[in-house]
Design an enzyme around this catalytic site. Structure first.
Site, PDB file in Angstrom:
ATOM      1  N   ARG A 176     -19.219  -5.717   9.216  1.00 19.78           N
ATOM      2  CA  ARG A 176     -18.996  -7.293   9.427  1.00 19.78           C
ATOM      3  C   ARG A 176     -19.548  -8.101   8.234  1.00 19.78           C
ATOM      4  NH1 ARG A 176     -19.100 -12.652   9.867  1.00 19.78           N
ATOM      5  NH2 ARG A 176     -18.853 -13.236  12.136  1.00 19.78           N
ATOM      6  N   ARG A 199      -2.789  12.274   3.794  1.00 20.78           N
ATOM      7  CA  ARG A 199      -3.865  11.353   3.908  1.00 20.78           C
ATOM      8  C   ARG A 199      -4.681  11.371   5.189  1.00 20.78           C
ATOM      9  NH1 ARG A 199      -5.087   7.239   0.308  1.00 20.78           N
ATOM     10  NH2 ARG A 199      -4.084   8.898  -1.097  1.00 20.78           N
ATOM     11  N   ASP A 216       3.028   7.841  -7.284  1.00 21.69           N
ATOM     12  CA  ASP A 216       4.293   7.758  -6.630  1.00 21.69           C
ATOM     13  C   ASP A 216       5.642   7.883  -7.231  1.00 21.69           C
ATOM     14  OD1 ASP A 216       2.927   7.017  -3.981  1.00 21.69           O
ATOM     15  OD2 ASP A 216       2.408   5.225  -4.945  1.00 21.69           O
ATOM     16  N   HIS A 248       0.977  -1.015   0.132  1.00 22.61           N
ATOM     17  CA  HIS A 248       0.243   0.085   0.157  1.00 22.61           C
ATOM     18  C   HIS A 248       0.826   1.309   0.003  1.00 22.61           C
ATOM     19  CE1 HIS A 248      -3.288   2.833   0.640  1.00 22.61           C
ATOM     20  NE2 HIS A 248      -3.484   2.612   1.833  1.00 22.61           N
ATOM     21  N   HIS A 302      -2.315   0.686 -11.462  1.00 16.99           N
ATOM     22  CA  HIS A 302      -2.858   1.092 -10.303  1.00 16.99           C
ATOM     23  C   HIS A 302      -4.105   0.044 -10.476  1.00 16.99           C
ATOM     24  CE1 HIS A 302      -5.151   3.577  -7.594  1.00 16.99           C
ATOM     25  NE2 HIS A 302      -4.363   3.826  -7.400  1.00 16.99           N
ATOM     26  N   GLY A 332       5.547   1.769  -8.371  1.00 19.02           N
ATOM     27  CA  GLY A 332       5.489   2.896  -8.946  1.00 19.02           C
ATOM     28  C   GLY A 332       4.741   2.921 -10.405  1.00 19.02           C
TER      29      GLY A 332
END
Length: 375
Positions: free
Chosen positions: A356, A337, A312, A222, A261, A258
């Site tokens: 849940r 963020r 990134d 991540h 996505h 990098g």
């Protein structure tokens, strides 16, 4: 799972896990909006403080509202002595994301959320304090200096650079940091944001939700892609070397961070924005090698794999040109963020039901316990 709706796809890709009014990601294959505003429009025509206000409070601020908000955030930059003492005990070789996690958790002990009526105040406090937390630890553990975490810098990005380098940043560096924080501010239901929402759905406190999100972002699948990109490009001598290095990695089927996505199909809109600023920083820096090899990597990855740069990749060279240590790249992500995380926590709380889901059991069939003497 009985009568539960079947969700398919690795990592629940393509599945809707709820509703949000905060952002859209990849709706047209390449778009990103915050509360209806295109991220390119915001990066060109707004500051990070305006964007933070938009995400947290729903609308872009007026001149008076922005001035008041900046004054408020500037007044929240200081750290309690007890938190400074904790940060001073964290060794220099600690993972900086562990520092952020510990700092957030400790602040939750010292400034606990007693009521949800305090949530906006706490969100602003975390936004103001996170640059102070990471820079106080870094400067103490690496330089032996106890810095004053309160500066007169008007913007959070400039404040971060001032704390890190001990002097006010240039206008160019201030602008690029501001744009960078805008680009990373919010991104719908990514892993860390969903972690924050799951935690929020239990009616946990804001600090716990954000601490959980930091823990999720710490994982290399991540966060950390810009750090990995820097490690990739830093020793490349020129464009030819860049192609040779990448071709070797592709032939060995190594993962190259990098690029590509999970949501965007055509391009990451944040890439073109930060790429342009990286080029300007390279010219200002006086040595454009890292920018040139980054461009060569971008071309080769598209040529060979049809993979585009995500946000990134060019952030790596941009941060390097501003003198930011590689190990602090992901904590900067946190400083930005936290805006989206806290907004999602508040959104989850506003129409809450505990998250849940069910699971498909794939274990052994029912069986009886055999007495231990007979096993």
């Amino acid at each position: 799972m009985s009568d539960a709706k079947k969700l398919t796809g690795a990592g629940l890709r393509g599945q809707s896990a709820g509703e949000t009014a905060l952002s859209t990601v990849g709706v047209s294959g390449s778009g990103l909006t915050y509360r209806g505003y295109d991220v390119k429009d915001l990066a060109e025509n707004a500051t990070f403080e305006e964007v933070a206000y938009l995400i947290l409070y729903g609308e872009l601020p007026t001149t008076a509202q922005l001035a008041a908000y900046k004054t408020k955030l500037k007044g929240m930059r200081g750290l309690p002595q007890a938190l400074k003492e904790v940060l001073e005990r964290i060794p220099a070789d600690a993972h900086p994301m562990d520092v952020m996690r510990t700092g957030c958790s400790m602040l939750g002990n010292l400034e606990a959320e007693h009521s949800f009526s305090e949530q906006s105040q706490i969100a602003d406090r975390l936004l103001a304090a996170f640059p102070s937390i990471i820079c106080y630890w870094y400067r103490f553990s690496h330089d032996g200096v106890r810095i004053d975490t309160e500066t007169d810098d008007d913007q959070i990005g400039a404040h971060f650079l001032h704390l890190l380098h001990g002097k006010a940043p240039s206008a160019l560096h201030t602008k690029v940091m501001d744009v960078s924080l805008i680009l990373y501010a919010e991104h719908e239901f990514n892993a860390s944001t969903f972690t924050a929402r799951v935690c929020a759905s239990t009616l946990s406190d804001m600090h716990s939700c954000v601490t959980g999100a930091i823990g999720s972002l710490r994982g290399p699948l991540h966060g950390g892609a810009n750090e990995a990109a820097m490690e990739l490009i830093q020793d490349m001598k020129d464009e030819a070397d860049a192609r040779d290095v990448l071709m070797g990695k592709l032939e060995r089927k190594e993962k190259i961070m990098g690029f590509g996505h999970a949501i965007y199909r055509d391009s990451d809109p944040r890439n073109a924005i930060i790429k342009e600023w990286s080029e300007k920083l390279a010219a200002d820096y006086g040595d454009d090698r890292l920018y040139r090899v980054s461009v060569a990597c971008e071309a080769l990855m598209w040529e060979q794999k049809k993979l585009f740069c995500n946000a990134d990749f060019f952030h790596a060279s941009a941060y390097h040109f501003m003198g930011i240590p590689t190990k602090l790249f992901t904590p900067i992500f946190v400083c930005s963020r936290v805006t989206g995380w806290t907004a999602h926590v508040m959104e989850q709380r506003s129409n809450n039901r505990i998250i849940r889901p069910s699971a498909d059991y794939v274990g052994v069939s029912p069986r009886k316990v055999i007495p231990i003497a007979n096993r």
